[in-house]
Design a protein around this motif. Structure first.
Motif, PDB file in Angstrom:
ATOM      1  N   ILE A  20      -4.747  -2.320   6.129  1.00 19.33           N
ATOM      2  CA  ILE A  20      -3.870  -1.556   5.246  1.00 19.33           C
ATOM      3  C   ILE A  20      -2.609  -1.097   5.959  1.00 19.33           C
ATOM      4  O   ILE A  20      -1.500  -1.228   5.438  1.00 19.33           O
ATOM      5  N   LEU A  21      -2.774  -0.589   7.188  1.00 21.87           N
ATOM      6  CA  LEU A  21      -1.609  -0.072   7.915  1.00 21.87           C
ATOM      7  C   LEU A  21      -0.713  -1.209   8.407  1.00 21.87           C
ATOM      8  O   LEU A  21       0.502  -1.128   8.295  1.00 21.87           O
ATOM      9  N   ASN A  22      -1.319  -2.267   8.931  1.00 23.53           N
ATOM     10  CA  ASN A  22      -0.512  -3.351   9.489  1.00 23.53           C
ATOM     11  C   ASN A  22       0.153  -4.210   8.420  1.00 23.53           C
ATOM     12  O   ASN A  22       1.246  -4.733   8.628  1.00 23.53           O
ATOM     13  N   ALA A  23      -0.513  -4.367   7.290  1.00 23.47           N
ATOM     14  CA  ALA A  23       0.100  -5.146   6.211  1.00 23.47           C
ATOM     15  C   ALA A  23       1.031  -4.253   5.390  1.00 23.47           C
ATOM     16  O   ALA A  23       1.575  -4.686   4.381  1.00 23.47           O
ATOM     17  N   LYS A  24       1.157  -3.006   5.820  1.00 21.55           N
ATOM     18  CA  LYS A  24       2.069  -2.041   5.169  1.00 21.55           C
ATOM     19  C   LYS A  24       1.756  -1.836   3.686  1.00 21.55           C
ATOM     20  O   LYS A  24       2.655  -1.804   2.841  1.00 21.55           O
ATOM     21  N   LYS A  32      -3.868  16.356   2.788  1.00 18.42           N
ATOM     22  CA  LYS A  32      -5.215  15.853   3.029  1.00 18.42           C
ATOM     23  C   LYS A  32      -5.718  14.988   1.883  1.00 18.42           C
ATOM     24  O   LYS A  32      -5.685  15.399   0.731  1.00 18.42           O
ATOM     25  N   GLY A  33      -6.173  13.807   2.234  1.00 18.79           N
ATOM     26  CA  GLY A  33      -6.782  12.946   1.230  1.00 18.79           C
ATOM     27  C   GLY A  33      -5.816  12.211   0.316  1.00 18.79           C
ATOM     28  O   GLY A  33      -6.249  11.430  -0.512  1.00 18.79           O
ATOM     29  N   CYS A  34      -4.523  12.486   0.456  1.00 20.08           N
ATOM     30  CA  CYS A  34      -3.555  11.809  -0.411  1.00 20.08           C
ATOM     31  C   CYS A  34      -2.828  10.725   0.374  1.00 20.08           C
ATOM     32  O   CYS A  34      -2.465  10.927   1.527  1.00 20.08           O
ATOM     33  N   MET A  35      -2.641   9.585  -0.248  1.00 18.23           N
ATOM     34  CA  MET A  35      -2.017   8.472   0.440  1.00 18.23           C
ATOM     35  C   MET A  35      -0.661   8.139  -0.161  1.00 18.23           C
ATOM     36  O   MET A  35      -0.374   8.455  -1.300  1.00 18.23           O
ATOM     37  N   VAL A  36       0.154   7.485   0.675  1.00 19.68           N
ATOM     38  CA  VAL A  36       1.417   6.952   0.193  1.00 19.68           C
ATOM     39  C   VAL A  36       1.198   5.458  -0.015  1.00 19.68           C
ATOM     40  O   VAL A  36       0.731   4.769   0.897  1.00 19.68           O
ATOM     41  N   ILE A  37       1.489   4.965  -1.189  1.00 17.52           N
ATOM     42  CA  ILE A  37       1.363   3.536  -1.436  1.00 17.52           C
ATOM     43  C   ILE A  37       2.723   2.903  -1.191  1.00 17.52           C
ATOM     44  O   ILE A  37       3.709   3.286  -1.812  1.00 17.52           O
ATOM     45  N   ARG A  38       2.759   1.977  -0.249  1.00 19.92           N
ATOM     46  CA  ARG A  38       4.024   1.349   0.119  1.00 19.92           C
ATOM     47  C   ARG A  38       4.296   0.146  -0.796  1.00 19.92           C
ATOM     48  O   ARG A  38       3.396  -0.314  -1.498  1.00 19.92           O
ATOM     49  N   PRO A  39       5.531  -0.354  -0.776  1.00 16.97           N
ATOM     50  CA  PRO A  39       5.877  -1.443  -1.707  1.00 16.97           C
ATOM     51  C   PRO A  39       4.901  -2.625  -1.698  1.00 16.97           C
ATOM     52  O   PRO A  39       4.546  -3.134  -2.759  1.00 16.97           O
ATOM     53  N   ARG A  40       4.436  -3.034  -0.520  1.00 19.92           N
ATOM     54  CA  ARG A  40       3.516  -4.180  -0.482  1.00 19.92           C
ATOM     55  C   ARG A  40       2.182  -3.870  -1.150  1.00 19.92           C
ATOM     56  O   ARG A  40       1.543  -4.761  -1.712  1.00 19.92           O
ATOM     57  N   GLU A 338       0.734 -14.094   7.863  1.00 16.52           N
ATOM     58  CA  GLU A 338      -0.716 -14.163   7.662  1.00 16.52           C
ATOM     59  C   GLU A 338      -1.270 -12.752   7.477  1.00 16.52           C
ATOM     60  O   GLU A 338      -2.122 -12.512   6.631  1.00 16.52           O
ATOM     61  N   MET A 339      -0.777 -11.829   8.275  1.00 14.27           N
ATOM     62  CA  MET A 339      -1.221 -10.447   8.154  1.00 14.27           C
ATOM     63  C   MET A 339      -0.934  -9.905   6.764  1.00 14.27           C
ATOM     64  O   MET A 339      -1.695  -9.128   6.213  1.00 14.27           O
ATOM     65  N   ARG A 340       0.180 -10.327   6.186  1.00 16.14           N
ATOM     66  CA  ARG A 340       0.566  -9.828   4.860  1.00 16.14           C
ATOM     67  C   ARG A 340      -0.172 -10.515   3.720  1.00 16.14           C
ATOM     68  O   ARG A 340      -0.003 -10.146   2.561  1.00 16.14           O
ATOM     69  N   GLY A 341      -0.909 -11.571   4.043  1.00 17.44           N
ATOM     70  CA  GLY A 341      -1.736 -12.185   3.019  1.00 17.44           C
ATOM     71  C   GLY A 341      -1.057 -13.207   2.134  1.00 17.44           C
ATOM     72  O   GLY A 341      -1.574 -13.548   1.074  1.00 17.44           O
TER      73      GLY A 341
END
Length: 485
Positions: A20-24, A32-40, A338-341
């Motif tokens: 999740i972190l590397n593919a951004k 706490k417990g809240c995430m940021v969803i990035r464009p990818r 490849e990391m990005r799928g």
RNA sequence: CGGGCAGUAGCGCAGGGGUAGCGCGCUUGGUUCGGGACCAAGAGGUCGUGGGUUCAAUUCCCACUUGCCCGACCA
């Protein structure tokens, strides 16, 4: 450079986070417990959301939107509902610099506020069925969170329908479960088991809850969608009655159904590998990436050649990325994409150019093939379809290989490995066995092995003759037992 | 909510009561380019936040906060 992604075999949880972190796809936030969803990550959600939305509309549903805030008293109108949700509510007590007369709950689900309004909209049988859905964010104050799988705030859709008869509501519940099932299998390439939940696992306020359950690569189950038959519980709590065809006054029958950003987690954990994200073509922001391979002296010609390939692919309707950056070498780009799928990589270098070829590489299998540039568009269509199919079948084969029919408790103990319960080394998967329907058996299983009844698959209920694999009493249901997220 | 570990440059980490360090990444220039290249010169830090002890705190103490793992709880 060091490996960026922890292999699954070393630490499955860390592997998931690394992807999740590397593919951004997402990042942590200060809350706490809240995430940021990035464009990818968000683009995966957008694609699946749009497709799901299309399928809802195809089955006669309309979108609408209800408020984020719900008066606290509304939650309390349905006894089981409030009991189920009260531990995870976020409540607003102050606003505009003053204490509120009545606290406002940040919606954990919108059933109560929706039913308070449906009361005004439903008077006659002619107003039914009411087939509404909303796309929204909800907040559940979870103690333990995981990116995408369980976050404090998440995005989802919630369908809320009202019907004239019980049969119609049951039919709707089943119809939407089937919409989820087909969607998961066709579009997400995630094979699922559709069935009814046990009473202990059902939604707070529902008569019956149904789910689709998928198997992740660590063999744990993930609930990927739910559909509830609510009976007349909410209609009675909010006094929603209608005048029937024969002039009587009756409570309406209800359903609700939902799927969330958790699906993104399911996609990651179903298909990805130790190199990074793997995505079905349907969900990939870019179906393919074209990587030109050039030296300084041939840069211009190679770029022109590669851009020609991009143009042809785009003209054929493909979503194509072009990585002509000259600050990184091809090997770096290969690893990155490849990391990005991205499902297909197209390499275009001087050798290919000389022969009028390109090299096409599948993300799912790593298979490389040399293709005439003129045939790249046709080959791309073929490969994308093959990848979609392969991912689906691979996931299905994995689930089948890790599903075992169990006849008695000893087999269950062996299958789930009592001594390894709760550790990453635990064996297991889906155990398919008969169940008496007793709450005690279910509780014992959970206490002993951390295993729960995922659901009772609809297509296996024709065969329930025999004894409960937990207690030996006569069986009533056929169930899937597993550890779960 | 309980137990454990952690938070120092974008990332990974070292250090240590007295002006902040390494590797990778980043910027610029040059050479490279078919599976994560190299040289040179640079930029980048209120050491998670707040308080306390001290002449002096990033370092010691307390509280809080965020993350990871384990447990309890749970759509």
């Amino acid at each position: 450079m060091a490996e960026k992604i922890t292999p699954r075999s070393v630490d499955y949880s860390q592997w998931y986070i690394d992807i999740i972190l590397n593919a951004k796809l997402a990042d942590y936030s200060p809350v706490k417990g809240c995430m940021v969803i990035r464009p990818r990550g968000f683009s995966i959600w957008e694609r699946l959301r749009d497709e799901l939305d299309r399928r809802f509309k195809e089955t006669g549903h309309e979108n609408c939107y209800f408020p984020l805030f719900i008066p606290e008293s509304y939650l309390k109108k349905e006894a089981e509902h409030v009991e189920g949700f009260s531990p995870e509510l976020a409540v607003v007590t102050h606003a505009g610099g003053e204490e509120l007369d009545e606290p406002l709950v940040v919606r954990p689900t919108s059933d109560t506020i929706i039913w308070s309004i449906y009361k005004n909209w439903i008077q006659s049988w002619r107003d039914l069925p009411l087939l509404y859905n909303q796309w929204a964010n909800v907040v559940r104050w979870e103690k333990r969170t995981r990116l995408f799988l369980r976050t404090t705030e998440f995005l989802w859709q919630e369908g809320h329908t009202a019907h004239e008869t019980k049969a119609q509501a049951v039919e709707e519940t089943e119809r939407m479960l089937e919409v989820y099932r087909k969607f998961a299998e066709e579009y997400l390439c995630i094979p699922v088991i559709a069935g009814k939940k046990s009473d202990a696992e059902k939604f707070a306020g529902a008569v019956d809850t149904y789910s689709i359950e998928a198997m992740m690569q660590d063999k744990k189950a993930l609930q990927a969608g739910t559909s509830h038959f609510l009976g007349q519980n909410f209609a009675k709590a909010f006094d929603v009655q209608f005048q029937s065809r024969d002039g009587g006054l009756e409570y309406v029958w209800a359903t609700s159904w939902g799927a969330s950003t958790r699906l993104v987690g399911a996609i990651i954990m179903t298909h990805s590998d130790d190199k990074g994200l793997v995505l079905p073509p349907t969900l990939a922001r870019e179906e393919m990436v074209v990587v030109p391979i050039f030296k300084t002296e041939n840069k211009a010609e190679v770029l022109t050649y590669a851009e020609g390939v991009v143009k042809a692919l785009k003209a054929d309707g493909r979503r194509v990325a072009f990585d002509g950056d000259d600050s990184t070498k091809p090997g770096w780009k290969f690893a990155e994409w490849e990391m990005r799928g991205v499902p297909i990589r197209v390499e275009a270098g001087p050798k290919d150019m000389a022969d009028g070829n390109v090299v096409m590489v599948r993300r799912d299998t790593g298979e490389k093939q040399v293709v005439k540039a003129a045939e790249a568009t046709a080959k791309a269509r073929e490969l994308l379809a093959a990848i979609q199919e392969n991912l689906r079948e691979k996931a299905r084969a994995f689930r089948i290989a890790n599903t075992k029919r169990v006849m008695d408790y000893n087999e269950i103990l062996v299958f789930f490995g009592k001594e390894t319960a709760g550790t990453g080394d635990a064996p297991g998967g889906f155990a398919d066995g008969l169940w008496c329907g007793g709450r005690d058996c279910e509780a014992k299983l959970k206490a002993d092995l951390k295993v729960t009844i995922r659901n009772m698959p609809a297509d296996l209920q024709h065969d329930t003759s025999g004894v409960c694999c937990l207690c030996g009493q006569p069986a009533k249901h056929r169930a899937i037992f597993a550890r779960s997220y």
